[in-house]
Scaffold this active site. Structure first.
Site, PDB file in Angstrom:
ATOM      1  N   GLU A 126     -42.864 -64.084  55.780  1.00 21.90           N
ATOM      2  CA  GLU A 126     -42.751 -64.064  54.322  1.00 21.90           C
ATOM      3  C   GLU A 126     -42.365 -65.440  53.768  1.00 21.90           C
ATOM      4  O   GLU A 126     -42.749 -65.791  52.646  1.00 21.90           O
ATOM      5  CB  GLU A 126     -41.743 -63.008  53.880  1.00 21.90           C
ATOM      6  CG  GLU A 126     -42.265 -61.578  53.959  1.00 21.90           C
ATOM      7  CD  GLU A 126     -42.348 -61.061  55.397  1.00 21.90           C
ATOM      8  OE1 GLU A 126     -43.143 -60.137  55.651  1.00 21.90           O
ATOM      9  OE2 GLU A 126     -41.608 -61.604  56.261  1.00 21.90           O
ATOM     10  N   HIS A 172     -35.953 -50.937  54.729  1.00 24.35           N
ATOM     11  CA  HIS A 172     -37.269 -50.867  54.085  1.00 24.35           C
ATOM     12  C   HIS A 172     -37.254 -49.961  52.851  1.00 24.35           C
ATOM     13  O   HIS A 172     -38.292 -49.421  52.472  1.00 24.35           O
ATOM     14  CB  HIS A 172     -38.314 -50.327  55.070  1.00 24.35           C
ATOM     15  CG  HIS A 172     -38.565 -51.204  56.255  1.00 24.35           C
ATOM     16  ND1 HIS A 172     -37.685 -51.313  57.300  1.00 24.35           N
ATOM     17  CD2 HIS A 172     -39.595 -52.019  56.552  1.00 24.35           C
ATOM     18  CE1 HIS A 172     -38.160 -52.148  58.212  1.00 24.35           C
ATOM     19  NE2 HIS A 172     -39.319 -52.595  57.773  1.00 24.35           N
TER      20      HIS A 172
END
Length: 331
Positions: free
Chosen positions: A63, A132
């Site tokens: 990321e 998550h």
């Protein structure tokens, strides 16, 4: 009347991206698994076939690298859409977003735009556990130079995503992952846009104002409909974008009802609804309040994996209804 079509949220996301990519060759999509796989949540299915690998670009699993390259691409004239998948992963991309994308336009006197849209699957509700399932929008709203968009309906998601892609600032676009399969009517006009910073009254009412966004909007609307059978008239305000925030819409609603409930699925401590509460108390709406503001949010614990525990820590219809009863009985 515009043509409307029933679509799932993930389909509306695909349509919004595709429409803007057809209009402008500088718009492209990048992220992990956005190509052959069609996106981790199915939000780019079919796009590789239409636009090819140069404009639907699979990236390494980093990321930090994804965000850094997207910011660079934006600052050299392109308009990247970045699928960061789970919002939790924005933590790895924060340097590029917070220290680079958000700052450069200011530091260069308005001479260096960063038109990049970071799409993030936010919130809980699908059993994705502690790493998550987070709603971290409050982190991003704290940083000047970033716009934060949080749609709660499928049609709004399409119109707001298209406006986000056209914006010359970095935008964090929240997609409630629990609602990807939700179906609603969606405007099919390729020129359908919803301006950033413009909220909407989703339900007119006189007894109490509820301000909510994203996934919780659906639960707030359900609670409002259920108490309506008992003669309680709830007004539901959806800001749709958190930064810029439609403060006037919220303040006027509070002045009308005199009572306020704020709902989000982020943690209560430091959550964005606390900022909304402060805005209300610092405005002329404070003098119209007949009862203290109530905040309903996720418990301040890591989101559990087990379904029964996950449901226990989240706001739900019954918790929202209990707050409504408490407010209207205080009048």
């Amino acid at each position: 009347m515009p043509e409307m079509k029933v679509m799932a949220l993930r389909e509306a996301i695909i349509q919004a991206q595709s429409e803007e990519m057809r209009k402008d060759e500088k718009v492209f999509l990048m992220g992990e698994d956005v190509g052959v796989y069609g996106g981790d949540f199915g939000t780019s299915i079919g796009m590789l076939e239409e636009f090819g690998p140069k404009r639907v670009r699979d990236t390494p699993i980093s990321e930090a690298a994804i965000a850094g390259s997207a910011v660079g691409a934006a600052q050299t004239g392109l308009r990247p859409i970045v699928d960061l998948t789970f919002m939790d992963f924005v933590t790895i991309a924060m340097d590029a977003i917070v220290n680079q994308a958000a700052k450069t336009n200011y530091m260069f006197g308005g001479g260096l735009k960063t038109p990049v849209t970071f799409r993030v699957a936010s919130g809980s509700g699908i059993g994705s556990a502690a790493q998550h399932s987070q709603s971290l929008e409050a982190w991003l709203t704290h940083i000047p130079g970033i716009k934060v968009v949080a749609p709660g309906t499928v049609n709004d998601a399409k119109g707001l995503l298209k406006s986000s892609i056209l914006d010359n600032n970095p935008v964090i676009f929240l997609e409630p992952k629990a609602l990807y399969g939700k179906k609603e009517e969606v405007n099919q006009d390729p020129d359908f846009y919803i301006p950033l910073g413009k909220g909407e009254i989703k339900r007119e009412g006189t007894d109490v104002t509820i301000v909510s966004y994203g996934r919780m909007l659906e639960r707030v609307m359900k609670a409002a409909e259920e108490v309506a059978a008992e003669g309680i008239n709830v007004e539901v305000v959806d800001p749709r974008t958190l930064i810029p925030l439609d403060k006037e819409l919220i303040i006027e609603s509070v002045k009308k009802t005199g009572k306020v409930i704020l709902v989000n699925d982020a943690y209560k401590t430091g959550g964005f609804i606390g900022e909304i509460a402060s805005i209300i108390t610092e405005s002329e709406a404070f003098d119209y309040l007949d009862a203290p503001i109530i905040r309903i949010a996720s418990d301040d614990v890591p989101v559990p994996y087990a379904n029964v525990l996950e449901n226990a820590v989240l706001p739900n219809v019954e918790k929202i209804k209990a707050a409504i009863y408490k407010q209207v009985n205080k009048g």
